[in-house]
Design a protein around this motif. Structure first.
Motif: not given
Lengths: 271, 620
Positions: A184, A186-187, A190, B342, B345
Motif C-alpha cells: 500500500x 502511504x501519504x 493521512x 498516491x 488503489x
C-alpha cells in the motif's frame, strides 16, 4: 481560580459547534462554543479547559494563529485541529505547531468521541506534557510528526514507522491495531493505521512519511500491547520504502522540533 | 553595411591564406626558373670559353695570330655569342670577334676586369661562379652575360719557340666571352607572366569554390537554424529543420529538433498542470464549503445511530452515515486528484464491490420493481483498484439501468468474469502526433466516448478528414468525404500537411499503402489506408503480450439508447433524463475507468435494453 470546563469548540460554522456540543453533552461533558479564534482566546481567559477543538480556517484568527497565541499566553491545553480543507500540508503543519491531533471534517460522532477521549486523557499525563516545543525523538535518525507518529531512517535506506509515545500514552491501553497491507502507498499526513484503545475507541494514526509499505510488524497485530511497552523498538508498525524522503523529513523538521530536549528523561519514559 | 557572417569570415580567411601560399609559391617558382635559365646560359658560355681556349691553344703555342683571329671571328658569328675577346695581362685586346677593338686597352676597372683587379695585386685564381657576370649594357640597357677564363702560364708557354712569356708570370691573359640575354630575358618575362596569371586565377577559383562550399555547408544551414530559432522564439514549436546531414551542423539540427520536441512536450504538460492547478483550487473551495454541512449531517446522523432503538431505525441511519462517509471520500478524492497524491488503489474483490453497490440501491430498485440478478464468477483475480471509485462506477451504471427501465419493472443483470485479452481491440491510443509533433487526437469526434485520431486524406484533388477509432485493432474509420478506395490516397497531418504515409511498406493483408503516426510513449501505430481492410500494427503493444482483465457487465432490459445518443453518452452534461439527471454520471464513470487504464463499451438495442461492459486490468 478559573473554573475547569471540559471542551472548548472554536468554529465559525454554527452547525459544527452545535454538533460537537450535542455529542459532548450526550457523553456528560461540559462544552463551550466560540465562533472564532478571538472569541476562543476570550473564553480561555475565563475558564480552564481540558481540550480545545479548533477549526483551521476562520476569518478573524485562524487555527494556526490561535495555536501560537494560546501557546504565547502560557496555555498548554491540548488542541485538536479540525478542517474542511483537509490537506496533507495542513495536517502536518498543525501537528508540527504542537496540536495534539488533526481531525478532518466531516467526522462521525465516534471519531469525535475517540479524539475527545484521547484529548481528555492528556490531563492524566505528567504536567507540561503539551508544552512546546515538542521534544525531540529519543533516538537519532528519528523524526516526529507532531505527537502522533515517528519515522526512523534505517541504514539500508528503508524507513521504520511507528506510533509516538505521547500518542500511545493518551490511549491508556491498546486493545487492537489494524494495519494496511504490504504494497500500500502511504501519504504523509493521512491515516496509515487504526488503533483501538482500551476504552474501545478507534484512532487513526497519521503517517509521517510518503512511501510504500514493504513489511508490516506482525508482532504488534498479534500483541498490540507491544506498542505501549516499546513504541520506538518492538512496537514499530511498518517498514517503508520511502518516496521523496527528503521532502517528507523537511516537513517534519519545519516544526518546532528542538533536538536537545531532555534526552534522558524521554528515554526513561519510552523504554 | 556588410554583415560579418561566419561564412564570409571563413571565406576571407581561406582566401587570404590561399593568396599568401600561392604568391610565395609563384615567387619561389619564378626565382628558380630565372636561376635555371641563367645557369643554362652560363654553362653554355663556359663551354664556349673552353672551346675557344682549347681550339686556339695550338695556334697560340705556334704563334699563328691570323688563325686565332679567324677562329674567334668564326665563333663570334654564332648567334648566341655577342663577343669573344682575348686580353693580355696589360689589358690590351689582342684578339676579338669585333675586329674594331683589337689593340685597344681595357681599363682594369672595366666590367670584365674588375673581378680580379678588385685588389692589388690582382687575384690569380677565380672560382667558376666568380668568373661569370651579368651586366647591363650601357647602350640599350639589355642584359648580357660575360664569362672570363684566365689563361694560366704553363711550361709549354715558356718553352715554346716564340718565348713570348717569361716563366715567372702566372696569368698571361683572359678569354672574355659575352653572350646576350635578351632572348633569355624575354623567356623569363613570359614565364613570370604565366605564373602570375596562374596564381591569380588559382586564388580566384579557390575563393569561388570555398565560397560555394561555405555557403552550402555553413551559411545555409546556419540561416535555416536561425530562421527555426526565430520560429521557436515566436512560439511555434512545430518547426523542424533538415537533420539528414552527418556533420556537426546535422548534429546541431538533430539537437535542435530534439529540443523543440522536448519543449513542446513540456509545454503540453504545463498546460495540463495549469488545468490541474485550477481544478485543484476549485476542488479546495468545494471541499471546504461542502465539508462543513456534511459535518452537520454526519455528526447528527451518527449520534442518532448511537441512540437508535429499533433495528429498522438503525438500518436507515446506517445508510445515511455510510453514504455521508462516501460523500466525504468523494470530496477527499477530489482533493487527492487535485494534488495528484498516491492513489488509494489496492487489491480488491470485485464481487464484493458489486454486492455492496447493489445493497446500496436495492431498496430504490425494488420500489421500481426492478429485479437484480447477479452472475458472479467466483475466485476472480483481485485487480488493483480504488474500491470507492469502482463502487461509484457500479452505482452510476445501476442507477442509469434503473432509470432506463422506468416504472414498469424489468431486470438488471450483473456479471463478473476473468479474461485474458490480446491488446488488439482493447488498448486505446491515447496520444497521437505527426512527425512535427502536432496533436492528432480529436476530442470532438469520439468512438465509444474515446477521442478519435484525425488525419487529412487527399485523393485526386479532393480532400477531407478521416477519423480513426482510437482502440487498437478496431478499424472503424469515419470519413468526412467519400473517395474511391482503389485510387491513390495520401494521408497528411491536418495542421502541417506532413505526409503520414509509411514509405516502403504495403499492407500485408491487402497490399494497399500504410499510414503511420507516433503514439507516445509507445512507438508507432501503422494502419492500412484502405478502410475496408482494417489491418493495424502497433509493435510496442504487440510485444507486451496478453493481459489479464476482470470484466463487469451491467445489462438492463430498459428502453435502450439510440444510435445518435450512443456517441455522446460519455460527454459531460449530456443527459437524456432531462431535469432528473446531471449528465455527469457516465462522464465520471469514463474518467474513473480511464484512470484505471480500463475500457468501457456499450451495446444497446432500442426497446430491448443496454449492456455496459467494463474491463479493468488486474495489474495497473
Amino acid at each position: 481560580m478559573k473554573t475547569v470546563r471540559d471542551i472548548l469548540v472554536i468554529d465559525d460554522e454554527p452547525v459544527v459547534r452545535q454538533g460537537v456540543e450535542r455529542i459532548g453533552r450526550s457523553e456528560g461533558l461540559s462544552v463551550d462554543p466560540a465562533d472564532g479564534g478571538r472569541a476562543g482566546l476570550a473564553r480561555l481567559e475565563k475558564h480552564a479547559y481540558r481540550l480545545i477543538l479548533c477549526d483551521l480556517m476562520m476569518e478573524d484568527l485562524d487555527g494556526f494563529e490561535f495555536l501560537a497565541e494560546a501557546g504565547r499566553r502560557g496555555n498548554h491545553t491540548p488542541v485538536v485541529m479540525t478542517t474542511g480543507y483537509s490537506t496533507v500540508e495542513n495536517a502536518v503543519r498543525s501537528l508540527q505547531l504542537g496540536a495534539l491531533d488533526y481531525l478532518a471534517k466531516p467526522f462521525t460522532a465516534d471519531e469525535l468521541m475517540a479524539m475527545i477521549h484521547r484529548g481528555l486523557n492528556v490531563c492524566a499525563l505528567p504536567n507540561g506534557s503539551m508544552a512546546l516545543p515538542i521534544p525531540a525523538p529519543p533516538f537519532s535518525q528519528t523524526h516526529r510528526l507532531g505527537r502522533v507518529s515517528w519515522a526512523a531512517l534505517e541504514p539500508v535506506g528503508t524507513v521504520l514507522v511507528g506510533i509516538d509515545d505521547q500518542f500511545v500514552r493518551t490511549l491508556q491501553g491498546i486493545q487492537g491495531i489494524e494495519l494496511l497491507s504490504v504494497g500500500t502507498g502511504l501519504v504523509q499526513g493521512t491515516a496509515c493505521a487504526t488503533v483501538v484503545s482500551a476504552a474501545g475507541f478507534s484512532h487513526g494514526v497519521l503517517c509521517p512519511v510518503n512511501g510504500q509499505v514493504i513489511e508490516t510488524n506482525a508482532g504488534v497485530t498479534a500483541n498490540p500491547a507491544t506498542i505501549a511497552k516499546d513504541p520506538y523498538g518492538a512496537g514499530w508498525l511498518y517498514r517503508v520504502l520511502p518516496s521523496n524522503l527528503e521532502y517528507s523529513f523537511r516537513c517534519l523538521a519545519q516544526g518546532l522540533d528542538a533536538p536537545d530536549q531532555q534526552p534522558e528523561q524521554r528515554k526513561g519514559k519510552s523504554s | 553595411m556588410i554583415r560579418k557572417t561566419v561564412g564570409r569570415k571563413l571565406t576571407t580567411a581561406v582566401n587570404l591564406t590561399a593568396l599568401l601560399i600561392i604568391s610565395a609559391f609563384a615567387y619561389v617558382n619564378i626565382r628558380s626558373h630565372d636561376n635555371s635559365l641563367l645557369a643554362e646560359v652560363e654553362q653554355h658560355a663556359i663551354q664556349i670559353s673552353q672551346t675557344v681556349k682549347s681550339s686556339t691553344e695550338y695556334d697560340m703555342l705556334h704563334y699563328a695570330p691570323s688563325r686565332i683571329h679567324e677562329i674567334i671571328r668564326l665563333l663570334g658569328q654564332e648567334g648566341s655569342i655577342e663577343r669573344i675577346r682575348i686580353m693580355n695581362k696589360a689589358g690590351t685586346i689582342t684578339y676579338s670577334s669585333d675586329s674594331g677593338e683589337i689593340g685597344k686597352i681595357v681599363d682594369s676597372s672595366a666590367e670584365s676586369c674588375i673581378r680580379c683587379h678588385v685588389v692589388d695585386p690582382p687575384l690569380e685564381r677565380l672560382d667558376m661562379q666568380a668568373r661569370t657576370r651579368v651586366f647591363r649594357r650601357p647602350n640599350d640597357s639589355s642584359r648580357a652575360l660575360g664569362v672570363i677564363t684566365p689563361i694560366y702560364n704553363q711550361p709549354s708557354c715558356w718553352t715554346a719557340a716564340c718565348h713570348a712569356h717569361p716563366e715567372s708570370r702566372t696569368v698571361l691573359g683572359v678569354f672574355d666571352v659575352v653572350m646576350p640575354l635578351a632572348a633569355v630575358d624575354a623567356n623569363l618575362r613570359r614565364g613570370r607572366i604565366e605564373i602570375v596569371i596562374f596564381a591569380a586565377s588559382a586564388v580566384v577559383a579557390l575563393s569561388l569554390i570555398i565560397g560555394v562550399f561555405v555557403r552550402r555547408w555553413v551559411s545555409q544551414p546556419v540561416k535555416q537554424l536561425v530562421a527555426a530559432i526565430q520560429h521557436v522564439a515566436d512560439g511555434d514549436l512545430s518547426k523542424t529543420i533538415d537533420e539528414s546531414r552527418r556533420d556537426e551542423l546535422g548534429m546541431l539540427a538533430r539537437s535542435f529538433n530534439h529540443m523543440t520536441r522536448k519543449l513542446s512536450e513540456a509545454r503540453l504538460q504545463l498546460v495540463q498542470s495549469d488545468k490541474l492547478a485550477s481544478l485543484g483550487r476549485l476542488a479546495a473551495g468545494v471541499a471546504h464549503e461542502i465539508n462543513n454541512p456534511l459535518t452537520g449531517v454526519l455528526t447528527y446522523s451518527s449520534l442518532m445511530l448511537k441512540r437508535a432503538r429499533t433495528p429498522e431505525e438503525q438500518d436507515d441511519l446506517k445508510v445515511i452515515v455510510r453514504e455521508t462517509i462516501r460523500c466525504r471520500d468523494i470530496v477527499k478524492s477530489l482533493l487527492d486528484f487535485a494534488r495528484q497524491t498516491v492513489s488509494k488503489k489496492r487489491e480488491s474483490d470485485v464481487n464484493e464491490l458489486i454486492t455492496h453497490a447493489v445493497s446500496v440501491v436495492e431498496r430504490q430498485l425494488s420500489l421500481a420493481r426492478v429485479v437484480v440478478l447477479k452472475e458472479l464468477q467466483p475466485n476472480l483475480p483481485r485487480p488493483v483498484v480504488d474500491a470507492n471509485q469502482l463502487e461509484q462506477v457500479l452505482m452510476n451504471l445501476l442507477v442509469n439501468a434503473a432509470d432506463a427501465i422506468g416504472g414498469n419493472g424489468g431486470t438488471i443483470t450483473l456479471r463478473s468474469s476473468a479474461l485474458s485479452l490480446s491488446p488488439v481491440g482493447v488498448v486505446q491510443i491515447k496520444q497521437a502526433v505527426c512527425p512535427k509533433r502536432h496533436n492528432l487526437i480529436d476530442n470532438e469526434v469520439r468512438f465509444g466516448g474515446k477521442p478519435s485520431i484525425r488525419v487529412k486524406a487527399r485523393s485526386e484533388g479532393q480532400e477531407g478528414f478521416v477519423h480513426f477509432d482510437p482502440v487498437y485493432g478496431q478499424a472503424s474509420h469515419r470519413h468526412g468525404f467519400t473517395f474511391d478506395e482503389r485510387r491513390k490516397v495520401q494521408f497528411v497531418c491536418p495542421e502541417c500537411s506532413t505526409a503520414l504515409m509509411r514509405e516502403g511498406l504495403a499492407c500485408p493483408r491487402c497490399g494497399s499503402a500504410v499510414l503511420t503516426f507516433e503514439a507516445p510513449p509507445r512507438g508507432f501505430v501503422e494502419i492500412c489506408a484502405r478502410a475496408s481492410c482494417g489491418w493495424q500494427r502497433w509493435e510496442d503493444v504487440d510485444a507486451s503480450g496478453n493481459r489479464e482483465y476482470v470484466e463487469i457487465q451491467v445489462c438492463d432490459t430498459g428502453c435502450g439508447i439510440s444510435a445518435g445518443d450512443l456517441m455522446k453518452i460519455y460527454e459531460p452534461f449530456y443527459s437524456t433524463k432531462g431535469a432528473k439527471g446531471t449528465g455527469l454520471g457516465l462522464a465520471v464513470v469514463w474518467g474513473i475507468i480511464d484512470s484505471h487504464n480500463g475500457s468501457i463499451n456499450v451495446e444497446s438495442t432500442l426497446g430491448q435494453g443496454t449492456t455496459f461492459t467494463v474491463r479493468i486490468p488486474v495489474t495497473p
